[in-house]
Design a protein around this motif. Structure first.
Motif, PDB file in Angstrom:
ATOM      1  N   LYS A   5      64.155  42.644  91.227  1.00 50.46           N
ATOM      2  CA  LYS A   5      65.741  41.536  91.351  1.00 50.46           C
ATOM      3  C   LYS A   5      65.008  40.158  91.747  1.00 50.46           C
ATOM      4  O   LYS A   5      66.187  39.459  91.117  1.00 50.46           O
ATOM      5  CB  LYS A   5      65.950  42.099  92.712  1.00 50.46           C
ATOM      6  N   LYS A 151      68.450  37.732  95.890  1.00 44.37           N
ATOM      7  CA  LYS A 151      69.055  38.187  95.412  1.00 44.37           C
ATOM      8  C   LYS A 151      68.553  39.437  94.763  1.00 44.37           C
ATOM      9  O   LYS A 151      67.501  39.701  94.241  1.00 44.37           O
ATOM     10  CB  LYS A 151      69.095  37.321  93.901  1.00 44.37           C
ATOM     11  N   PRO A 152      69.801  40.192  94.037  1.00 42.41           N
ATOM     12  CA  PRO A 152      70.800  40.066  94.621  1.00 42.41           C
ATOM     13  C   PRO A 152      71.478  40.161  96.335  1.00 42.41           C
ATOM     14  O   PRO A 152      70.811  40.272  97.172  1.00 42.41           O
ATOM     15  CB  PRO A 152      71.977  41.297  93.988  1.00 42.41           C
ATOM     16  N   GLU A 153      72.475  38.970  96.687  1.00 39.87           N
ATOM     17  CA  GLU A 153      72.568  38.580  97.799  1.00 39.87           C
ATOM     18  C   GLU A 153      73.394  39.685  98.339  1.00 39.87           C
ATOM     19  O   GLU A 153      74.496  40.607  98.039  1.00 39.87           O
ATOM     20  CB  GLU A 153      73.620  36.967  97.839  1.00 39.87           C
TER      21      GLU A 153
END
Length: 230
Positions: A5, A151-153
């Motif tokens: 990620k 991330k992803p947030e």
């Protein structure tokens, strides 16, 4: 698992065929099972059950002769529980001791607000009393850090953020060295407030490779607070 990620690259999604192939050539890893479970691949529980029997997967990390192995049968149980019943399936698995780190690993793979809520739900007693299980709370802090700070947030609600911040504050009181403090401090990047900045000022400074931990966390907190205030 988390590195996928943080450092995106071309990744081939797992399939039942690829899992079967990896199992046959002894290249199947935990990450492959977690990725497939996160996708809830149709037929995955049945395949894992078949492979566990055919390949003689162990439910523990040590065989009777003392050989250390990856407990693929236990990983398969957790993956199958999620495929069958989602978060409630994972909660049911936790009724049997020894599955905590396995469930946390799958929640980290899911990397979502729902996964954060599940951690708070599943481990609420530990969140309230972090001194009772030092190894588990360190794993919880690390998992939350991976979900919320990379991330992803992932967006969480203010009450969730407050609950995690209280947990981190309590946990830091029970950390004996900078290695134990690292994950909780870094987690404050996602949940810290003005009181957290004061807390960081009172902590012993990190040294050597860790020396930027507190300054980095302070900057992240201030940036986030500034953005939320508009």
């Amino acid at each position: 698992m988390s590195a996928l990620k943080r450092y995106p690259k071309k990744i081939v999604a797992p399939t039942l065929s690829s899992i079967r192939r990896r199992a046959s050539n002894d290249s199947l890893e935990v990450e492959h099972i977690l990725e497939a479970a996160a996708l809830k691949l149709d037929g995955l529980p049945e395949l894992l059950d078949e492979l566990a029997t055919a390949e003689g997967w162990s439910d523990t990390n040590q065989l009777p002769d003392g050989t250390l192995v990856v407990p693929l049968a236990r990983w398969a149980r957790v993956a199958s529980a999620y495929c069958h019943d989602g978060m409630q399936g994972l909660k049911a698995v936790l009724e049997a001791p020894g599955h905590e780190s396995f469930v946390l690993a799958l929640l980290e793979e899911l990397h979502s607000a729902e996964a954060v809520d599940a951690i708070i739900d599943f481990f609420s007693r530990t969140l309230d009393s972090p001194a009772d299980d030092p190894a588990l709370v360190r794993k919880m802090a690390s998992t939350l850090n991976q979900i919320l700070c990379f991330k992803p947030e992932v967006e969480i609600t203010a009450p969730t953020r407050d609950r995690i911040r209280v947990f981190v504050t309590d946990l830091l009181d029970h950390c004996s060295d900078q290695v134990e403090r690292a994950a909780p401090v870094l987690l404050l990047r996602a949940v810290g407030d003005d009181s957290s900045l004061d807390l960081l000022e009172a902590l012993p400074p990190f040294t050597d490779a860790w020396e930027t931990t507190i300054p980095t966390t302070k900057r992240a907190i201030r940036k986030r607070l500034k953005s939320t205030k508009g």
